[in-house]
Design an enzyme around this catalytic site. Structure first.
Site, PDB file in Angstrom:
ATOM      1  N   HIS A   1      35.673  15.783 -25.735  1.00  0.00           N
ATOM      2  CA  HIS A   1      35.615  16.269 -24.247  1.00  0.00           C
ATOM      3  C   HIS A   1      36.257  18.029 -24.639  1.00  0.00           C
ATOM      4  O   HIS A   1      35.499  19.072 -24.361  1.00  0.00           O
ATOM      5  CB  HIS A   1      36.137  15.810 -23.123  1.00  0.00           C
ATOM      6  CG  HIS A   1      36.309  16.833 -22.029  1.00  0.00           C
ATOM      7  ND1 HIS A   1      35.112  17.095 -21.278  1.00  0.00           N
ATOM      8  CD2 HIS A   1      37.460  17.573 -21.599  1.00  0.00           C
ATOM      9  CE1 HIS A   1      35.797  17.949 -20.247  1.00  0.00           C
ATOM     10  NE2 HIS A   1      36.875  18.554 -20.606  1.00  0.00           N
TER      11      HIS A   1
ATOM     12  N   HIS B   1      34.879  22.299 -24.510  1.00  0.00           N
ATOM     13  CA  HIS B   1      35.646  23.560 -24.297  1.00  0.00           C
ATOM     14  C   HIS B   1      35.448  24.677 -25.196  1.00  0.00           C
ATOM     15  O   HIS B   1      35.278  25.936 -25.184  1.00  0.00           O
ATOM     16  CB  HIS B   1      36.908  23.343 -23.718  1.00  0.00           C
ATOM     17  CG  HIS B   1      37.183  22.593 -22.682  1.00  0.00           C
ATOM     18  ND1 HIS B   1      37.156  23.475 -21.447  1.00  0.00           N
ATOM     19  CD2 HIS B   1      37.403  21.592 -22.309  1.00  0.00           C
ATOM     20  CE1 HIS B   1      37.390  22.790 -20.249  1.00  0.00           C
ATOM     21  NE2 HIS B   1      37.454  21.488 -20.808  1.00  0.00           N
TER      22      HIS B   1
ATOM     23  N   GLU C   1      34.976  23.710 -15.844  1.00  0.00           N
ATOM     24  CA  GLU C   1      34.708  22.257 -15.932  1.00  0.00           C
ATOM     25  C   GLU C   1      33.241  21.762 -15.635  1.00  0.00           C
ATOM     26  O   GLU C   1      32.394  21.183 -16.103  1.00  0.00           O
ATOM     27  CB  GLU C   1      35.575  21.180 -15.352  1.00  0.00           C
ATOM     28  CG  GLU C   1      37.082  21.293 -16.011  1.00  0.00           C
ATOM     29  CD  GLU C   1      36.984  20.716 -17.345  1.00  0.00           C
ATOM     30  OE1 GLU C   1      36.079  20.154 -17.708  1.00  0.00           O
ATOM     31  OE2 GLU C   1      38.167  20.891 -17.960  1.00  0.00           O
TER      32      GLU C   1
ATOM     33  N   SER D   1      29.936  17.841 -22.022  1.00  0.00           N
ATOM     34  CA  SER D   1      30.207  16.731 -22.665  1.00  0.00           C
ATOM     35  C   SER D   1      29.929  15.515 -22.147  1.00  0.00           C
ATOM     36  O   SER D   1      30.095  14.504 -22.874  1.00  0.00           O
ATOM     37  CB  SER D   1      31.949  16.841 -22.774  1.00  0.00           C
ATOM     38  OG  SER D   1      32.568  16.774 -21.783  1.00  0.00           O
TER      39      SER D   1
HETATM   40 CO    CO Z   1      38.096  19.763 -19.655  1.00  0.00          CO
END
Ligand code: CO
Ligand code: PHE
Length: 287
Positions: free
Chosen positions: A155, A160, A201, A220
């Site tokens: 993730h 990111h 996010e 993700s």
């Molecule tokens: Co995150």
């Protein structure tokens, strides 16, 4: 929590930055359920990443996670994410942070730092404010392939890191770190956490007329990537700072609302003003 592995704001359930989630009491108590080894970290909660610590099964799992997600990206991930991901060559195996940092620092002056897992709010925001992005060093287990409760290496890195190669995004995230430290002092972190949640996010962006994802929790997660863009169920609203801060979020299911940017410049611009009066308004509304 969610399949997409939250992220703090850190993944809130993790609770995010705001969300009044406080792990500081847990980091010294391995029995408390916080995952990761916090026993040998530095004062700033960083740990070295050693590629030799990952075994063959973990390398293979990484590659399967990457391949499953790559197949879903075309037409769904924003162009900045896709172009950075290409240069990262994530299919070859678990990336070495030191090698990525040479490219990343040259591009935007950001640096990845390894961490044992979730961090206390102030530690996390201080890293962001200094253009250091904390990446969890451990990878999810096989039984968590589809669903993981805390943010892991996949993730944090896959979701990111590609966006950190975009200068205006990087500048925004650093400003967010400063803003979150300020919000904490002002008692506004619960609201500011929602902003992180709905952008970093779970943010969407309109690109040449089509909807694309840039949020790490979406990018993700195979399930949420399709849901956020193609399901008729969720609301998709134009990005607005106050509206996002007024919208509570779900940490253990796909979102019921997504916010859509017109550009990353819009995000940076709209969050530049002093938020002190915004927190005062939100406090009044809360009674
Ligand atoms: Co995150
Ligand atoms: N400009 C905001 C403030 O002064 C901080 C902030 C920056 C918030 C970036 C969100 C994103 O409080």
């Amino acid at each position: 929590m969610k399949n997409s592995a939250l992220s703090s704001p850190q993944d809130a359930a993790l609770a995010g930055p705001g969300a009044s989630f406080d792990i500081s009491g847990k980091t010294h108590n391995p029995q408390a359920g916080l995952r990761g080894n916090y026993s040998r970290m530095a004062a700033d909660y960083t740990v070295p990443q050693h590629l030799t610590d990952y075994d063959g099964a973990q390398q293979a799992r990484w590659t399967r996670l990457v391949q499953r997600q790559l197949a879903l990206l075309p037409g769904r991930a924003c162009r900045e994410f896709c172009s950075a991901l290409e240069s990262l060559d994530v299919q070859r195996g678990i990336p070495e942070f030191a090698a990525v940092n040479r490219e990343l620092f040259a591009a935007t002056r950001w640096t990845l730092v390894g961490v044992p897992g979730l961090l206390p709010d102030d530690v996390f925001f201080t890293h962001l404010a200094n253009r250091r992005f904390p990446v969890t060093v451990w990878l999810r287990e096989e039984h968590e392939f589809d669903y993981i409760v805390e943010p892991d290496l996949f993730h944090d890195f896959f979701g990111h890191v590609p966006m950190l190669f975009t200068p205006v995004y990087g500048d925004h995230l650093q400003a967010y770190g400063h803003g979150a430290l300020k919000a904490k002092r002002l008692g506004g972190l619960d609201w500011l956490a929602r902003l992180y949640w709905y952008t970093i996010e779970f943010g969407l962006i309109r690109e040449a007329g089509s909807l694309r994802a840039f949020g790490a929790g979406i990018l993700s997660s195979p399930k949420e990537l399709m849901y956020a863009l193609e399901s008729a169920t969720p609301q998709r609203r134009p990005f607005d700072v106050m509206t996002a801060m007024r919208t509570p979020f779900l940490i253990d299911d796909v979102q019921s609302t997504y916010f859509v940017l017109d550009s990353f410049e819009q995000l940076h611009h709209d969050t530049a003003p002093d938020f002190t009066p915004l927190y005062a308004t939100l406090r009044d509304e809360a009674g």
